[in-house]
Design an enzyme around this catalytic site. Structure first.
Site, PDB file in Angstrom:
ATOM      1  N   ARG A  80       0.796  -1.193   0.154  1.00  0.00           N
ATOM      2  CA  ARG A  80       0.097  -0.107   0.050  1.00  0.00           C
ATOM      3  C   ARG A  80       0.979   1.227   0.091  1.00  0.00           C
ATOM      4  O   ARG A  80       1.763   1.351   0.811  1.00  0.00           O
ATOM      5  CB  ARG A  80      -0.952   0.013   1.224  1.00  0.00           C
ATOM      6  CG  ARG A  80      -1.656   1.300   1.438  1.00  0.00           C
ATOM      7  CD  ARG A  80      -2.613   1.269   2.662  1.00  0.00           C
ATOM      8  NE  ARG A  80      -2.956   2.817   2.821  1.00  0.00           N
ATOM      9  CZ  ARG A  80      -3.041   3.317   3.914  1.00  0.00           C
ATOM     10  NH1 ARG A  80      -2.815   3.037   5.142  1.00  0.00           N
ATOM     11  NH2 ARG A  80      -3.378   4.737   3.974  1.00  0.00           N
ATOM     12  N   HIS A 117      -3.100  11.240   0.947  1.00  0.00           N
ATOM     13  CA  HIS A 117      -2.450  10.742   2.134  1.00  0.00           C
ATOM     14  C   HIS A 117      -1.936  12.240   2.916  1.00  0.00           C
ATOM     15  O   HIS A 117      -0.770  12.181   2.750  1.00  0.00           O
ATOM     16  CB  HIS A 117      -1.444   9.590   2.269  1.00  0.00           C
ATOM     17  CG  HIS A 117      -1.251   9.048   3.814  1.00  0.00           C
ATOM     18  ND1 HIS A 117      -1.225   7.510   3.787  1.00  0.00           N
ATOM     19  CD2 HIS A 117      -0.723   9.443   4.717  1.00  0.00           C
ATOM     20  CE1 HIS A 117      -0.944   7.243   4.980  1.00  0.00           C
ATOM     21  NE2 HIS A 117      -0.624   8.634   5.645  1.00  0.00           N
ATOM     22  N   GLU A 158      -7.419   8.352   6.763  1.00  0.00           N
ATOM     23  CA  GLU A 158      -7.666   9.015   8.044  1.00  0.00           C
ATOM     24  C   GLU A 158      -7.984  10.601   7.990  1.00  0.00           C
ATOM     25  O   GLU A 158      -7.489  11.318   8.270  1.00  0.00           O
ATOM     26  CB  GLU A 158      -6.367   9.027   8.822  1.00  0.00           C
ATOM     27  CG  GLU A 158      -5.942   7.505   9.145  1.00  0.00           C
ATOM     28  CD  GLU A 158      -4.780   7.544  10.230  1.00  0.00           C
ATOM     29  OE1 GLU A 158      -4.256   8.641  10.664  1.00  0.00           O
ATOM     30  OE2 GLU A 158      -4.416   6.372  10.787  1.00  0.00           O
ATOM     31  N   ASN A 279      -7.256   1.790  10.090  1.00  0.00           N
ATOM     32  CA  ASN A 279      -5.849   2.043  10.502  1.00  0.00           C
ATOM     33  C   ASN A 279      -5.872   1.918  12.092  1.00  0.00           C
ATOM     34  O   ASN A 279      -6.804   2.744  12.720  1.00  0.00           O
ATOM     35  CB  ASN A 279      -5.348   3.250  10.331  1.00  0.00           C
ATOM     36  CG  ASN A 279      -5.196   3.345   8.750  1.00  0.00           C
ATOM     37  OD1 ASN A 279      -5.144   2.446   8.027  1.00  0.00           O
ATOM     38  ND2 ASN A 279      -4.693   4.778   8.419  1.00  0.00           N
ATOM     39  N   TYR A 281      -4.063   1.692  15.881  1.00  0.00           N
ATOM     40  CA  TYR A 281      -2.806   1.997  16.637  1.00  0.00           C
ATOM     41  C   TYR A 281      -2.731   1.363  18.295  1.00  0.00           C
ATOM     42  O   TYR A 281      -2.260   0.900  18.786  1.00  0.00           O
ATOM     43  CB  TYR A 281      -2.159   3.091  16.631  1.00  0.00           C
ATOM     44  CG  TYR A 281      -1.373   3.511  15.123  1.00  0.00           C
ATOM     45  CD1 TYR A 281      -0.229   2.816  14.749  1.00  0.00           C
ATOM     46  CD2 TYR A 281      -2.250   3.670  14.178  1.00  0.00           C
ATOM     47  CE1 TYR A 281       0.372   2.984  13.576  1.00  0.00           C
ATOM     48  CE2 TYR A 281      -1.693   3.730  12.851  1.00  0.00           C
ATOM     49  CZ  TYR A 281      -0.268   3.450  12.504  1.00  0.00           C
ATOM     50  OH  TYR A 281       0.128   3.463  11.279  1.00  0.00           O
ATOM     51  N   GLU A 351      -3.192  -0.132   8.085  1.00  0.00           N
ATOM     52  CA  GLU A 351      -2.170   0.252   9.093  1.00  0.00           C
ATOM     53  C   GLU A 351      -2.194  -0.423  10.566  1.00  0.00           C
ATOM     54  O   GLU A 351      -3.310  -0.515  11.116  1.00  0.00           O
ATOM     55  CB  GLU A 351      -2.187   1.449   9.190  1.00  0.00           C
ATOM     56  CG  GLU A 351      -1.554   2.229   7.891  1.00  0.00           C
ATOM     57  CD  GLU A 351      -1.459   3.942   8.359  1.00  0.00           C
ATOM     58  OE1 GLU A 351      -1.271   4.380   9.555  1.00  0.00           O
ATOM     59  OE2 GLU A 351      -1.623   4.665   7.197  1.00  0.00           O
TER      60      GLU A 351
HETATM   61  C1  GBH Z   1      -1.054   6.985  10.690  1.00  0.00           C
HETATM   62  O1  GBH Z   1      -1.662   8.348  11.605  1.00  0.00           O
HETATM   63  C2  GBH Z   1      -0.837   7.818   9.399  1.00  0.00           C
HETATM   64  O2  GBH Z   1      -1.825   7.239   8.330  1.00  0.00           O
HETATM   65  C3  GBH Z   1       0.385   7.440   9.198  1.00  0.00           C
HETATM   66  O3  GBH Z   1       1.008   8.327   8.104  1.00  0.00           O
HETATM   67  C4  GBH Z   1       1.529   7.747  10.245  1.00  0.00           C
HETATM   68  O4  GBH Z   1       2.904   7.670   9.921  1.00  0.00           O
HETATM   69  C5  GBH Z   1       1.097   6.703  11.279  1.00  0.00           C
HETATM   70  O5  GBH Z   1      -0.102   6.687  11.635  1.00  0.00           O
HETATM   71  C6  GBH Z   1       2.292   6.336  12.544  1.00  0.00           C
HETATM   72  O6  GBH Z   1       1.656   7.864  12.936  1.00  0.00           O
HETATM   73  O7  GBH Z   1      -3.460   7.577  22.341  1.00  0.00           O
HETATM   74  O8  GBH Z   1      -1.481   8.202  22.548  1.00  0.00           O
HETATM   75  O9  GBH Z   1      -1.921   6.102  21.902  1.00  0.00           O
HETATM   76  C7  GBH Z   1      -2.107   7.593  13.144  1.00  0.00           C
HETATM   77  C8  GBH Z   1      -2.503   8.829  13.715  1.00  0.00           C
HETATM   78  C9  GBH Z   1      -2.918   9.461  16.177  1.00  0.00           C
HETATM   79  C10 GBH Z   1      -3.059   7.129  15.592  1.00  0.00           C
HETATM   80  C11 GBH Z   1      -2.451   9.138  17.482  1.00  0.00           C
HETATM   81  C12 GBH Z   1      -2.674   6.729  17.047  1.00  0.00           C
HETATM   82  C13 GBH Z   1      -3.120   7.574  19.416  1.00  0.00           C
HETATM   83  C14 GBH Z   1      -1.952   8.207  20.044  1.00  0.00           C
HETATM   84  N1  GBH Z   1      -2.606   8.359  15.326  1.00  0.00           N
HETATM   85  N2  GBH Z   1      -3.136   7.959  17.944  1.00  0.00           N
HETATM   86  S1  GBH Z   1      -2.400   7.454  21.921  1.00  0.00           S
END
Ligand code: GBH
Length: 436
Positions: A80, A117, A158, A279, A281, A351
């Site tokens: 991707r 993006h 996003e 995505n 995290y 992601e």
């Molecule tokens: C993505 O954004 C993007 O698509 C990508 O470009 C970027 O490089 C990648 O992630 C890594 O950042 O609550 O403190 O755990 C992710 C956006 C914003 C996701 C904050 C997770 C939670 C932080 N993010 N978030 S926390």
């Protein structure tokens, strides 16, 4: 724990799509093209933490053959990447993606293309409704050129983060601090998504989705004020973007705040997608406002927000300070299935990943191992998940954090631009080899 390290990863269904993700502005370099809002933002002193720019980044534009060889060595089914709209606006700019797509196909790696993006052409502005139509025009051009070889399309990456970070809080380009007046930016991106789905289908493309950022919101306590604050956060960061797409309506109270003929726009926005990209995290702990600024994931959140973000305790955190909570991915996916039922198309994790230093990145292996198992549990619980993409192939320009955060399976030395596969690269390659 010890069991995680030794047990084989459970079997995924045949045809499950394994891949890795990147984005244009974060890796390409070769900035001799029309500027984007990110070029302008980065040039303002103090915006990017280490003062770095993405002018060279990983120099992927010139080294894409080497990077495709890394993908082939990894054995992924798909890659991707994103197409840079400002590069497409530059004469000859699409040629690069034409070469990249050919190189991928020759290596047996399927191209999955993100059309936006965050690197908006400098001349455009998501506060303007017309940007949505301009996006659809650009999408038609890209589809006309690459459509015969692209496996899957992603309209936007996003829109939630681009709205929040770029236009409400000003931590990302274009650096606006509009707070709730940023809501039209969300609406215009959603409209752009719907128009792009139609433009892609008109160009004969299929297998169209979006990559939305989602994560469970956990209330700080069961007190009513905390539950309400968490619900509001969940509306803003999650449901504002999934409800219009999957249910054809905004969460209660939001539609009234949007510009234009929202009712008829929602028909465009809800144009069915073939699959839904997530995505993921980390989850977020949210409570009632505490009347003070909050430091959160590299951000300073203003005191006047109607919620406050709290620490998640009892879990390890990445170098970025983000908590590592694999089971929240299962929760997220089963929650999506419960909320949207049969209106939820097949899901792809577009992601998932983490930032850690070093080439012997055992923590990244643990993170990915845990999340892939959590994903499998969601499958067992009946969620139709069709693919999983690691963020990211390479260490890269991590937006306002500059090069300080490293998300890659492959280490990049920013002086020599040398690529070195990390332990996690070998681990992921072995996982892909072992899957029958
Ligand atoms: C993505 O954004 C993007 O698509 C990508 O470009 C970027 O490089 C990648 O992630 C890594 O950042 O609550 O403190 O755990 C992710 C956006 C914003 C996701 C904050 C997770 C939670 C932080 N993010 N978030 S926390």
């Amino acid at each position: 724990d010890a069991r995680m390290a030794t047990d084989p990863i459970p079997q995924f269904p045949p045809g499950f799509l394994w891949g890795v993700s990147t984005s244009a502005h974060q890796i390409e370099g070769a900035a001799e093209r029309e500027p984007s809002v990110w070029d302008a933002f980065t040039a303002e002193p103090g915006r990017v933490k280490d003062g770095s720019t993405a002018e060279v980044a990983c120099d992927h534009y010139h080294r894409y053959r080497e990077d495709v060889a890394l993908l082939a060595g990894l054995g992924v089914d798909a890659y991707r990447f994103s197409v840079s709209w400002p590069r497409v606006n530059t004469p000859g700019g699409l040629d690069f993606y034409d070469r990249l797509v050919d190189e991928l196909c020759a290596a047996g790696v399927r191209p999955v293309v993100t059309l936006f993006h965050w690197d908006l052409p400098i001349t455009l502005d998501w506060l303007q409704r017309d940007t949505a139509s301009r996006f659809a025009e650009y999408v038609s051009v890209v589809a006309g050129r690459l459509g015969d070889r692209v496996h899957k399309w992603i309209t936007l990456n996003e829109p939630a983060e681009h709205t929040l970070l770029g236009h409400a809080l000003g931590a990302h380009a274009p650096g606006r601090q509009l707070m709730f007046d940023a809501l039209p930016v969300a609406h215009h991106q959603l409209l752009a998504h719907g128009l792009a789905v139609r433009a892609l289908r008109a160009a004969g493309a299929s297998d169209i989705g979006i990559a939305n950022s989602h994560g469970p919101t956990w209330p700080a306590s069961q007190k009513q004020e905390d539950v309400e604050a968490a619900d509001f956060y969940d509306v803003l960061l999650n449901r504002l973007f999934s409800d219009p797409l999957l249910l054809g309506r905004y969460p209660e109270g939001i539609g009234e705040l949007m510009p234009g003929d929202v009712h008829s726009d929602l028909k465009v926005i809800a144009e069915p997608v073939d699959w839904y990209g997530i995505n993921y995290y980390a989850p977020t702990r949210v409570g009632a406002p505490q009347g003070a600024e909050i430091e959160f994931g590299g951000l300073t959140l203003p005191a006047e927000l109607p919620f406050s973000v709290r620490e998640i305790e009892g879990h390890p955190v990445t170098d970025f300070g983000w908590p590592v909570v694999p089971e929240a991915l299962t929760e997220l996916l089963t929650g999506f299935r419960a909320r949207y039922g049969d209106r939820l198309p097949p899901v792809v994790i577009t992601e998932n990943g983490c930032s850690y230093e070093g080439v012997d990145d055992q923590e990244r292996i643990a993170y990915l191992d845990g999340h892939i198992r959590a994903l499998h549990r969601a499958l067992e619980a009946g969620v139709d998940v069709r693919g999983y993409f690691v963020w990211s192939l390479l260490d890269n320009f991590e937006w306002a954090e500059g090069y300080a955060r490293r998300f890659g399976l492959v280490h990049v030395d920013y002086k020599t631009l040398e690529r070195t596969p990390k332990a996690s690269y070998d681990w992921f390659r072995d996982l892909l080899r072992a899957r029958g």
